[in-house]
Design an enzyme around this catalytic site. Structure first.
Site, short mmCIF file in Angstrom:
data_model
loop_
_atom_site.label_atom_id
_atom_site.label_comp_id
_atom_site.label_asym_id
_atom_site.label_seq_id
_atom_site.Cartn_x
_atom_site.Cartn_y
_atom_site.Cartn_z
N ASP A 30 0.85 -1.18 0.00
CA ASP A 30 0.00 0.00 0.00
C ASP A 30 0.89 1.24 0.00
O ASP A 30 2.08 1.17 0.34
CB ASP A 30 -0.90 -0.02 1.24
CG ASP A 30 -1.84 1.16 1.30
OD1 ASP A 30 -2.38 1.54 0.24
OD2 ASP A 30 -2.02 1.72 2.39
N ASP A 77 -1.40 -1.02 6.10
CA ASP A 77 -1.61 -0.55 7.47
C ASP A 77 -3.05 -0.20 7.79
O ASP A 77 -3.37 0.11 8.93
CB ASP A 77 -0.75 0.69 7.73
CG ASP A 77 -1.28 1.93 7.02
OD1 ASP A 77 -1.84 1.78 5.92
OD2 ASP A 77 -1.14 3.04 7.57
N ASP A 137 -6.79 -2.66 3.85
CA ASP A 137 -5.79 -3.64 3.41
C ASP A 137 -6.04 -5.03 3.98
O ASP A 137 -5.38 -5.99 3.57
CB ASP A 137 -4.38 -3.18 3.84
CG ASP A 137 -4.01 -1.83 3.25
OD1 ASP A 137 -4.28 -1.62 2.06
OD2 ASP A 137 -3.47 -0.99 3.99
#
Length: 719
Positions: free
Chosen positions: A408, A607, A611
Site C-alpha cells: 500500500d 496498514d 488492506d
C-alpha cells in the site's frame, strides 16, 4: 463422518439478527470440507475447529481456551513433583513409584483426556496425525509404568534396578502431556486473536441509525431494522450507518478506516457513502442502498474470514510425516512382540512386552515434536529484536518463498499524515508572506488540508493573523480579509471564479501535482501571490528498503486507492516495478489473486482496514506497527516501526529458521532410524545387548536436548 454443507441455504433479512448459537457452524482450518454443527476437534487431523460464521461462536471459543488452560496448569503443577521423584536417587523406590503413579494418573487420564480422545479418533478413523504420536507416547509410557508398579514381578531380572524393582517412566508421560496441552493453549490464543480482528471489524458499524420519517419526524432505530430506501440523518461526528447516497447536505467524511487514505473526502448530494465511515462537522441526509451483509464493511469481514481460513497451517508437514511414521512404528512394535514371543528366551512374554514397549518409548515423538516449535520459538524472539513480530509459524515458514511484494502507499511507503511540502512566492511577494496569509486563512477552515498548512506555518514559528469576512467556497477553497488585504486560497476553479489569471503558473502547479502533491493558489487583492503544496511524504527509510528488496530479487507492486497521477509519481521516485491505482478493498484482494494465479508467491504490506482482505489473501500479510489493529491482526508479520527494511531482515531470518527446522527434523528421524532397531533387539543375537527402557528415555532426552541446542543457534542470526 457427518458433515454439514451450505447447499440449499438462503438468508432472509427479517429485521432481527439470529443468535450465534442458531447459525454457527464449525470448520477445520486445515480441512475446510469438514463442517460440523458443534465445536470440537477435527476428525481428520485433531485440530480444534473454529466458527465458520465471522464473529460467532465467541463464547464456545473462550470456554475451550479456559478448559485447556486449566488442564495445562494442573498438569504442570502435578508434573513437577513427578519429575523430581523420577530423577531423585534419594527417595525410596517403592513409595516413590506409588506416589508417582498417584500424581501422574490424573495428569494422563484427566488433564490429558482431550489428547487421548483424539488419539482414539485417529486410530478409529485410520487418520494418523501428531495426536497419534503424542497419545501413543503418553499412553504406553504411563501404561508400562503402571504395570511396573502394580505387578513388578512380571519383569525379568535384567530390567530391574538395584532395589529389585523395574524402573518407571511416569515423568515422561506427565511432561509430554503438559507440553502438548501448552501447545493447544497457544494455538487457541492465536486463533482467538484472529477472531478478535474480525470482531473488531464488526464493531466498526454503529449500533443504531436515525431514520427520517415521511412526516419529517426522526427516530433512532437499531441498525438491523434499517431497510433499503430509508432516509437516514447523519449528524456531525456520527458514523455512517450503512452504504448509500447523499440526498441533502454537505460534509467531509473520514474514510480512512475503509480506504486507508488519511485525507477526508468532501461529500455532496448524489455522492456515495460507505458504512462505518465518520462524518465531519456537517449534517447529511442519505438514502440507504446496501444493508446487512451487502455493505462494504460486511464484505471485508467475509473476505478476511475466508482468506484466513484458506491457509494451510505448518502442522500439515508433521501430520503428513506422522501418517507414515506412526503405522510404521506400531508395525515394528507388533513385529518385535511376535518375534520375541516365539523366538526369544524365557520368560518370552516379558521379553516381548518390554522390547515392544522399548520401541514405542524410543519412538516417542519428543524430538520430532520439538523440532519445529523450538526453532519457531527462538526465531520469534530473535525477530522481535529486529522489530519484526511473527503472528504464527506459517508466516516464518512461507516468508522465505516470497518473490513479489505488494505494498500500500499511504502509511506504508509514506508517513500517512499530510504535511506542508512547498511554498512558492511570485514577485513582489515573499515566501513568508505567502505562507502566513495561507495559514491564517486555513486556520478558520474545515477543509481536510487546512491543518497541514496551519501546522506547517506554526512549525516555522510564524504568528498567524486574524481573518474577517471569512468564507468557505465548497469544492474550491477559502477567502477572507486579513488586515487591509483581501486574500483567497484554493484551486484553479476558485481563481477562475475570482477572475485571476493563473496561466503563467499552471505549469509549476502541474509539476507539483506530478510529484504527488496537492497544489493551491494564493491570491492577494486580485493578484496571484504564490503556490502552497501539501502531500503525504515518503518515509525516510523507504528508498533504502526498496533498494534492499530489489537486491533480494523481490518484485514490488504498489497497490493504492489514491489517484493514478500521485501514485505514479511516488512509484517513479522510488523505483517501484508496477503501479495499480484507484482500487477499492475488494479489488485489492483481486489483484493479489491475479498475481498468485501467475505463479507468484505474494507478500502484502499495508496498514489500514482497507488492506485487511489483501493481507489475509496473500501468502504472507505484513502490517505496519503504526497502522490499525485490524490490519495487524489480519497479517502474519508486523513491522513494529513501520519500516519496510524489516521485511529483508524477516526474510533472512525465515531462511535461517527453515534450515534449522530441517536440521532438527533430520536429526529427529535419524535418532529414530538408529534407535528403533536397537530397541527391537537386532543386536541381541550378535552381542547380547538389549535396550532397557531407561536407556531409551535417556536417548530420547539427549535427542530432545540436541534439537533445543540447535534451535538456540538462531539467536546468532545477524540483523
Amino acid at each position: 463422518m457427518s458433515e454439514v454443507t451450505e447447499s440449499g441455504k438462503s438468508e432472509q433479512r427479517t429485521g432481527k439478527e439470529p443468535s450465534p448459537s442458531a447459525i454457527t457452524e464449525w470448520t477445520c482450518p486445515m480441512h475446510p470440507e469438514v463442517v460440523l454443527p458443534h465445536p470440537g476437534a477435527c476428525p481428520k487431523c485433531g485440530m480444534t475447529l473454529e466458527p465458520r460464521t465471522a464473529g460467532s461462536g465467541e463464547d464456545q471459543e473462550k470456554a475451550e481456551l479456559r478448559d485447556m488452560t486449566r488442564r495445562f496448569w494442573w498438569s504442570a503443577a502435578l508434573s513437577v513433583p513427578v519429575v523430581a521423584l523420577g530423577m531423585s536417587h534419594y527417595v525410596p523406590s517403592v513409595p516413590s513409584a506409588w506416589v508417582q503413579l498417584v500424581l501422574a494418573t490424573p495428569v494422563v487420564l484427566w488433564t490429558g483426556w482431550p489428547i487421548l480422545t483424539r488419539l482414539w479418533s485417529s486410530l478409529a478413523r485410520m487418520s494418523f496425525n501428531m495426536f497419534t504420536l503424542t497419545g501413543l507416547g503418553i499412553g504406553f509410557a504411563w501404561g508400562y509404568s503402571a504395570i511396573a508398579v502394580v505387578a513388578p514381578g512380571t519383569f525379568p531380572a535384567q530390567f530391574r534396578t538395584e532395589s529389585g524393582l523395574p524402573p518407571v517412566y511416569f515423568e515422561v508421560a506427565a511432561v509430554i502431556t503438559a507440553l502438548v496441552l501448552l501447545g493447544q493453549v497457544l494455538e487457541l490464543r492465536a486463533r482467538g486473536s484472529t477472531n478478535a480482528a474480525i470482531r473488531d471489524l464488526l464493531g466498526l458499524a454503529p449500533k443504531t441509525a436515525r431514520v427520517v420519517r415521511a412526516d419529517g419526524s426522526e427516530e433512532d432505530i437499531p441498525l438491523a431494522e434499517v431497510q433499503v430506501g430509508d432516509r437516514l440523518r447523519i449528524r456531525p461526528g456520527e458514523k455512517v450507518p450503512v452504504d448509500g447516497v447523499v440526498l441533502e447536505g454537505r460534509s467531509s467524511i473520514d474514510e480512512s478506516m475503509i480506504t486507508g487514505e488519511p485525507i477526508p473526502v468532501e461529500k455532496t448530494s448524489g455522492e456515495r457513502l460507505i458504512g462505518a465511515t465518520i462524518n465531519g462537522t456537517g449534517s447529511l441526509i442519505m438514502a440507504a442502498q446496501r444493508i446487512g451483509s451487502d455493505t462494504l464493511l460486511a464484505q471485508i469481514v467475509h473476505m478476511v474470514s475466508e482468506a484466513s481460513r484458506s491457509r494451510a497451517p505448518i502442522q500439515r508437514l508433521a501430520d503428513t510425516v506422522s501418517a507414515y511414521f506412526v503405522p510404521t512404528v506400531v508395525g515394528i512394535a507388533v513385529a518385535t512382540f511376535i518375534v520375541w514371543y516365539f523366538l526369544g528366551p524365557a520368560p518370552a512374554l516379558a521379553f516381548s512386552f518390554l522390547n515392544a514397549i522399548g520401541v514405542l518409548i524410543i519412538a516417542c515423538p519428543c524430538a520430532l515434536g520439538l523440532a519445529t516449535p523450538m526453532s519457531i520459538m527462538v526465531a520469534s524472539g530473535k525477530g522481535a529484536t529486529f522489530g519484526v513480530l511473527f503472528k504464527n509459524a506459517e508466516a516464518i515458514e512461507t516468508l522465505r518463498k516470497v518473490d513479489t511484494l505488494v505494498t500500500d502507499k499511504t502509511g506504508t511507503l509514506t508517513e500517512g499524515h499530510p504535511k506542508l511540502q512547498d511554498v512558492c512566492a511570485f514577485a513582489p511577494f515573499a515566501e513568508e508572506t505567502v505562507l502566513e496569509l495561507a495559514a491564517s486563512l486555513e486556520r478558520g477552515s474545515e477543509h481536510p488540508l487546512a491543518a497541514a498548512i496551519a501546522k506547517g506555518a506554526e512549525a516555522r514559528g510564524m504568528k498567524l493573523s486574524a481573518v474577517t469576512e471569512f468564507e468557505a467556497v465548497p469544492g474550491k477553497g477559502v477567502r477572507g480579509r486579513i488586515a487591509d488585504k483581501r486574500a483567497a486560497l484554493g484551486n484553479d476553479a476558485l481563481m477562475s471564479a475570482l477572475g485571476i489569471d493563473i496561466q503563467s503558473s499552471s505549469a509549476h502547479a502541474d509539476r507539483l501535482r506530478a510529484e504527488g502533491k496537492t497544489a493551491m493558489f494564493l491570491a492577494v487583492d486580485q493578484t496571484l501571490a504564490g503556490l502552497v503544496a501539501v502531500a503525504d511524504p515518503v518515509k525516510e527509510t523507504t528508498p533504502q528498503a526498496i533498494q534492499a528488496l530489489h537486491g533480494a530479487g523481490i518484485r514490488i507492486v504498489m497497490l493504492t486507492g489514491d489517484n493514478e497521477t500521485t501514485a505514479k509519481a511516488v512509484a517513479q521516485r522510488l523505483g517501484i516495478d508496477e503501479v495499480v491505482a484507484n482500487v477499492l478493498p475488494d479489488q485489492k484482494a483481486a489483484v493479489i489473486k491475479r498475481l498468485q494465479a501467475e505463479g507468484r508467491f505474494v507478500a502484502m504490506a499495508g496498514d489500514g482496514i482497507n488492506d485487511a482482505p489483501a493481507l489475509a489473501q496473500a501468502q504472507v500479510g505484513i502490517a505496519m506497527g503504526t497502522g490499525t489493529d485490524v490490519a495487524m491482526e489480519s497479517a502474519g508479520v508486523t513491522l513494529v516501526k513501520g519500516d519496510l527494511r524489516g521485511i529483508v531482515r524477516a526474510r533472512h531470518l525465515s531462511e535461517a529458521t527453515m534450515r534449522n527446522m530441517y536440521q532438527n527434523l533430520i536429526w529427529a528421524f535419524a535418532y529414530n532410524v538408529l534407535g528403533i532397531p536397537i530397541a527391537a533387539g537386532v543386536l541381541y543375537p550378535f552381542f547380547g545387548i538389549l535396550l532397557s527402557p531407561m536407556i531409551a528415555v535417556v536417548a530420547m532426552t539427549l535427542s530432545s536436548l540436541s534439537v533445543i541446542g540447535n534451535a538456540l543457534r538462531l539467536r546468532s542470526v545477524a540483523a
